[in-house]
Design a protein around this motif. Structure first.
Motif, PDB file in Angstrom:
ATOM      1  N   ASN A   1       1.093  -1.147   0.061  1.00 55.54           N
ATOM      2  CA  ASN A   1      -0.031   0.310  -0.147  1.00 55.54           C
ATOM      3  C   ASN A   1       0.732   0.896  -0.259  1.00 55.54           C
ATOM      4  OD1 ASN A   1      -2.441  -1.216   0.655  1.00 55.54           O
ATOM      5  ND2 ASN A   1      -2.285  -1.585   3.287  1.00 55.54           N
ATOM      6  N   ALA A   2       2.647   1.239  -0.680  1.00 57.92           N
ATOM      7  CA  ALA A   2       3.053   2.003  -0.606  1.00 57.92           C
ATOM      8  C   ALA A   2       2.267   3.796  -1.188  1.00 57.92           C
ATOM      9  CB  ALA A   2       4.371   2.195  -1.528  1.00 57.92           C
ATOM     10  N   TRP A   3       1.958   3.632  -2.242  1.00 59.81           N
ATOM     11  CA  TRP A   3       1.344   4.624  -3.469  1.00 59.81           C
ATOM     12  C   TRP A   3      -0.123   5.248  -2.405  1.00 59.81           C
ATOM     13  CZ3 TRP A   3       3.019   7.891  -6.274  1.00 59.81           C
ATOM     14  CH2 TRP A   3       3.841   7.637  -7.112  1.00 59.81           C
ATOM     15  N   SER A   4      -1.308   4.126  -1.839  1.00 64.63           N
ATOM     16  CA  SER A   4      -1.914   4.469  -1.197  1.00 64.63           C
ATOM     17  C   SER A   4      -2.077   5.129   0.952  1.00 64.63           C
ATOM     18  CB  SER A   4      -2.900   3.562  -0.626  1.00 64.63           C
ATOM     19  OG  SER A   4      -3.902   3.990   0.257  1.00 64.63           O
ATOM     20  N   ASP A   5      -0.390   5.311   1.680  1.00 71.00           N
ATOM     21  CA  ASP A   5       0.506   5.792   2.394  1.00 71.00           C
ATOM     22  C   ASP A   5       0.679   6.652   2.021  1.00 71.00           C
ATOM     23  OD1 ASP A   5      -0.817   3.041   3.569  1.00 71.00           O
ATOM     24  OD2 ASP A   5       0.831   2.313   3.872  1.00 71.00           O
ATOM     25  N   TYR A   6       1.031   7.433   0.948  1.00 70.27           N
ATOM     26  CA  TYR A   6       2.319   7.806   0.562  1.00 70.27           C
ATOM     27  C   TYR A   6       0.874   9.040   0.338  1.00 70.27           C
ATOM     28  CZ  TYR A   6       4.544  10.806  -3.179  1.00 70.27           C
ATOM     29  OH  TYR A   6       5.886  12.174  -3.226  1.00 70.27           O
ATOM     30  N   PHE A   7       0.068   8.891  -0.956  1.00 72.91           N
ATOM     31  CA  PHE A   7      -0.980   9.755  -0.762  1.00 72.91           C
ATOM     32  C   PHE A   7      -1.943   9.905   0.412  1.00 72.91           C
ATOM     33  CE2 PHE A   7      -1.073   8.465  -4.637  1.00 72.91           C
ATOM     34  CZ  PHE A   7      -0.792   9.531  -5.723  1.00 72.91           C
ATOM     35  N   THR A   8      -2.055   9.327   1.106  1.00 72.52           N
ATOM     36  CA  THR A   8      -2.592   9.284   2.603  1.00 72.52           C
ATOM     37  C   THR A   8      -1.925  10.620   3.058  1.00 72.52           C
ATOM     38  OG1 THR A   8      -3.857   7.391   2.948  1.00 72.52           O
ATOM     39  CG2 THR A   8      -3.496   9.103   4.624  1.00 72.52           C
ATOM     40  N   SER A   9      -0.635  10.488   3.686  1.00 72.65           N
ATOM     41  CA  SER A   9       0.190  11.486   4.343  1.00 72.65           C
ATOM     42  C   SER A   9       0.438  12.951   3.547  1.00 72.65           C
ATOM     43  CB  SER A   9       1.598  10.699   4.007  1.00 72.65           C
ATOM     44  OG  SER A   9       2.052   9.559   4.783  1.00 72.65           O
ATOM     45  N   LEU A  10       0.534  12.621   2.348  1.00 71.94           N
ATOM     46  CA  LEU A  10       0.596  14.224   1.442  1.00 71.94           C
ATOM     47  C   LEU A  10      -1.183  14.567   1.839  1.00 71.94           C
ATOM     48  CD1 LEU A  10       1.963  13.518  -1.744  1.00 71.94           C
ATOM     49  CD2 LEU A  10       2.709  14.959  -0.077  1.00 71.94           C
TER      50      LEU A  10
END
Length: 987
Positions: A30-39
């Motif tokens: 879920n690297a991309w999903s987690d990344y977008f959530t942080s942004l």
């Protein structure tokens, strides 16, 4: 194009994403999903992101696709690629210097175009020449490691080996029009992998060339930002232009390679860009790094939110096709063709702020369109607080309403800067700024400059008035004493004549005495002398009695009239003392001792003495042989009644006939009268002979009073200096246009007036150094004016004493009244002295100077500069919106560029400024935060033409085109700005 123009937004200019080519630590399914959530959860909210990858745009393309397909990052309005490259320049940390290509995403083919640009970069190795492309980088990797079979791994390894030659990069950038238009160069400023790490002296020039080539510096420390803005000591903007092609914006990103650091730069050093959420905002930050780029936890402080009009709405106006407009908190420029509706918007905003009273001319929109404005209202929304709603026509204006903005309408500016002379209101405004430069603790409770000045100088001015009155009184006394001196010769002559007359009377009396009566004559003379003495005593005691009665009346009048009046006057003059009636009673003037008892006692004594010396009229005795006074009596101790009775008896014994007796009595009486007159003459002579000494003392006292007048004047000068000191200190520390403004306090001596008044006293036909009109003024200019205007009090007193000693005799000889006419000449002398020592021609003046010229002598245009300098740069205490209609009126373009641009730039950082203008320099070179373009439609008779507005920032290419099309010199202003900053403004 209906927006607030350039606003501060958080940008993330340097952030990696899952799958980045080097050091990818984003793990998990879920690297991309987690990344977008942080942004998405980042605070402050991120509005623009530069997705960074090495030598390619892979993660950028994946980022954009993920974002679009999954509806992520709804708050992010701008995403663009950041291609990170490594130059073949090492740092002291044994790393390579990083350089970034920030690519504009506006071109639909921007990905392929940047890849094409990268392909022109070459790296020589293994006897071959490799391009910066995915294919060639993989080939380079296999030359180094033949065992690499995975394309991604080969690409990564090849990229790690590929070092970009700076010279080749700069050359290819210069050859590519597309690159120059769509790529901004950023270089890391850090020591590890940035230009700060290039320490070798041999590479100093290379470091400077790299930084010169860059548009953006990736750096976050305040020291680096100060350096690149030319604010560091010893650097300056001129040096930056010479060495680095100008100032540079500093930006800082999280440079995240793992989930925990996404959107979390060190020390909360976020990047803020002022502008629309488009790539052009970054270009504008390069043009104006100080005003459009910032690194810190929060964007720079702007106007106080409670003092910012966030939105203006016209209600009930069918002609307003754009009835609602959002307003920027910084500098809002309203432009448009003549009659397009520019002033209509400014008038409406000012009316909504209750700021139009007395500020509208016949040329204003509200006045001209009055018949069409019934029912039209204006609604202002403030960034904080409740909206304000006002009718556009408000004939019932309430003067108690405090204007929530300052409106410099054309009428107001024209009146304040009129060529007819300095308007009092401009001076009032300047004095208001001077007053508000003082802290509240320094204002002594005063509410304005005039009141503070009065508080500080009232004692000094009262002292001056009293000393000037003393000079006048002393001059009158000196005149009287001079007149007495002139009487000495006459009095001596009269005394001589009086002595001779008395001697003649005595001889005549002696002739009336028959022979054989010598003893009786001697007795008669003794009695007559004693009677003269007693009469003098009676006169003196009678005079004392009368004086005491007058003094009693004066005491009564003082208590009944003068003391109460003095107390009432004191109360009025010092009402600010706030004393109650009981407290004021101790200020009632009264006598220290028992004046009533003293006067009663002394009056009784005087009346008793008078009666005692007068005595009673004694009846005639039966025989003249019987004396009234004993032969051995002390004659001067007897009463007048006794003496006169004895004198009569002796006279009857000496003369037997009645006629002779009457004549003897008459002569004896005359001798007594003449002796009394002689006594008065001798008293007068003694008084006149003492006049010279008194005159000397009075002249000394007058000179001391004259000195004190100038001590009061000098003290008042010091008060004024102290009042202006806060602002003068600020101006002394200022730079640019502010340094042209100064405040000065000076004494002004109207010598012409003084000399003209003097010449009015003289017969100018007579010969001498002061003969003719104007000669006195010339002498005064040379001998008195320097001391009057710049000397200390002692120097002034010495100058006047020297002038009087040197020329008083000559001036007195010019009297228009003959000395023989004593009464008239005495009056003339008083007028002469009052004029000579008068100080009404001495005034303390203060001036506001621009380039050392008093603003009263400036042209209307230059006064306009001073007025704007006042409101834009010095009026710190006023944080209300400033609305200005055409500030460029009467100013030449050079003055606008040289004098006003920096003022508007400084002002917009602390308050909202809304201006109507036709001048491109005031829009372009001030980097206006919002440009509102007014358009009017076809005019239908009997109606207002339809009016609409467009709004946006200068980072928008369409808005820049409007500026060029509408404003005279618009294109030239953009080119001048580009030339001055050494940048390209192709878009």
């Amino acid at each position: 194009m209906i927006n607030r123009g350039s606003e501060w937004h958080r940008w993330e200019p340097h952030i990696h994403a899952p799958g980045t080519l080097f050091n990818n630590q984003f793990k998990g399914p879920n690297a991309w999903s987690d990344y977008f959530t942080s942004l998405e959860q980042a605070a402050p909210v991120i509005r623009a992101i530069a997705v960074t990858d090495y030598y390619c745009t892979d993660t950028y393309q994946h980022f954009v696709r993920e974002m679009k397909e999954n509806g992520r990052l709804p708050e992010v309005a701008l995403v663009f690629p950041n291609v990170e490259l490594r130059l073949d320049v090492a740092t002291v940390k044994e790393r390579w210097t990083n350089i970034h290509l920030l690519v504009c995403p506006d071109d639909p083919k921007h990905v392929s175009e940047v890849e094409r640009f990268l392909s022109r970069l070459r790296f020589e190795a293994f006897g071959d020449n490799f391009a910066c492309t995915r294919e060639d980088l993989a080939k380079l990797a296999r030359k180094s490691k033949p065992e690499l079979t995975d394309e991604r791994a080969a690409f990564r390894h090849g990229a790690s080996q590929f070092k970009v030659n700076f010279g080749k990069l700069r050359e290819e950038y210069g050859r590519s029009d597309w690159a120059k238009e769509n790529i901004l160069i950023a270089v890391a400023g850090a020591e590890t992998d940035g230009t700060s790490g290039i320490r070798d002296a041999n590479d100093a020039t290379l470091r400077q060339e790299i930084e010169k080539f860059a548009h953006v510096i990736f750096a976050s420390s305040p020291a680096q930002r100060d350096f690149w803005l030319g604010r560091k000591s010893g650097v300056g903007e001129d040096l930056l232009r010479e060495r680095y092609d100008g100032c540079k914006p500093c930006l800082h990103g999280s440079d995240a390679h793992e989930q925990t650091t996404v959107a979390k730069p060190d020390g909360n050093r976020y990047s803020w860009i002022k502008g629309a959420l488009e790539f052009d905002a970054l270009r504008q930050a390069y043009i104006d790094p100080a005003g459009r780029a910032y690194v810190g936890p929060h964007p720079p402080f702007r106007a106080t939110p409670a003092r910012v009009v966030a939105e203006v709405e016209l209600t009930g106006a069918d002609w307003a096709q754009t009835p609602k407009l959002a307003l920027n908190p910084g500098l809002v420029a309203i432009i448009g063709a003549r009659g397009s509706g520019k002033t209509a918007l400014a008038d409406a905003i000012a009316a909504g702020c209750d700021a139009t009273d007395g500020r509208l001319s016949n040329a204003s929109f509200i006045v001209r369109a009055r018949e069409h404005l019934d029912g039209v209202g204006v609604r202002l929304s403030w960034e904080t607080g409740d909206p304000s709603v006002r009718p556009l026509l408000d004939d019932s204006f309430d003067p108690s309403l405090y204007p929530r903005a300052r409106y410099l309408s054309q009428k107001f500016v024209e009146e304040l800067c009129s060529a007819d002379g300095l308007n009092d209101e401009l001076l009032n405004e300047i004095e208001r700024v001077i007053f508000e430069a003082h802290s509240t603790l320094e204002r002594d409770g005063a509410t304005d400059f005039g009141e503070l000045l009065e508080l500080r100088t009232i004692v000094l001015r009262d002292n001056r008035d009293r000393d000037e009155e003393a000079i006048e009184t002393l001059s009158d006394q000196i005149g009287l004493e001079r007149e007495k001196q002139s009487q000495i010769a006459g009095l001596k002559s009269q005394i001589t004549q009086k002595d001779a007359l008395i001697a003649d009377y005595i001889k005549s009396r002696d002739k009336l005495v028959t022979a054989g009566s010598a003893e009786r004559v001697a007795r008669l003379n003794a009695l007559t002398e004693a009677a003269d003495y007693v009469r003098t005593q009676i006169r003196l005691w009678s005079q004392e009695s009368q004086a005491l009665r007058s003094l009693q009346n004066d005491v009564s009048d003082f208590r009944t009239n003068r003391a109460p009046m003095a107390l009432r006057t004191t109360k009025q003059n010092f009402v600010g003392a706030h004393l109650d009636d009981t407290s004021w009673e101790v200020f009632r003037q009264t006598y220290a001792g028992n004046v009533d008892g003293t006067l009663t006692e002394r009056l009784a004594k005087a009346e008793k003495a008078t009666a005692g010396w007068r005595g009673k009229e004694l009846p005639r005795k039966a025989s003249d042989q019987e004396p009234f006074v004993a032969d051995d009596a002390e004659l001067k101790q007897l009463s007048l009644g006794e003496l006169e009775a004895e004198i009569g008896r002796i006279q009857r014994l000496i003369n037997i006939d009645t006629d002779t007796a009457n004549r003897l009595r008459t002569i004896t009486t005359k001798i007594g009268d003449e002796n009394a007159a002689l006594k008065r003459l001798k008293d007068s002579l003694a008084d006149c002979e003492g006049a010279a000494a008194r005159t000397t003392q009075l002249q000394s006292d007058r000179e001391k009073a004259y000195l004190r007048v100038f001590e009061s004047i000098a003290a008042e000068e010091q008060v004024l200096h102290a009042l202006y000191r806060p602002l003068m200190d600020r101006l002394a520390q200022a730079s640019g246009t502010l340094r042209k403004l100064s405040f000065s306090v000076s004494r002004h001596a109207d010598v012409h007036r003084w000399a003209t008044e003097g010449e009015g006293l003289f017969d100018k036909r007579r010969t001498g150094p002061f003969k003719g009109v104007g000669t006195l003024e010339a002498w005064a200019d040379a001998l008195l004016k320097p001391a009057w205007e710049s000397g200390d009090p002692k120097a002034v007193a010495e100058a006047m004493a020297g002038f009087r000693q040197a020329h008083q005799a000559e001036l007195l000889d010019l009297s228009e009244v003959p000395r023989s006419q004593q009464a008239d000449y005495r009056s003339w002398l008083r007028r002469f002295a009052k004029w000579l020592y008068g100080t009404s021609h001495i005034e303390i003046s203060y001036s506001i100077d621009y380039e050392a010229v008093d603003i009263r002598k400036l042209s209307p245009g230059t006064r306009g500069i001073v007025l704007l300098l006042l409101y834009l740069a010095l009026d710190d205490s006023d944080d209300r919106p400033l609305i200005i209609d055409q500030p460029e009126e009467n100013l030449d373009p050079k003055s606008i560029f040289d004098e006003l641009v920096e003022l508007f730039i400084a002002a917009k950082n602390v308050r909202q400024v809304i201006m109507v203008t036709h001048n491109a320099n005031l829009v372009v070179n001030t980097d206006a935060d919002q440009v509102i373009v007014a358009f009017s439609g076809t005019h239908t008779p009997g109606k207002l033409p339809p009016i609409r507005y467009l709004s946006g920032g200068l980072e928008n290419a369409d808005m820049r085109k409007h500026v060029c099309d509408i404003l005279e010199g618009g294109e030239r202003a953009f080119k001048e700005r580009a030339r001055r900053l050494r940048v390209r403004l192709d878009r």
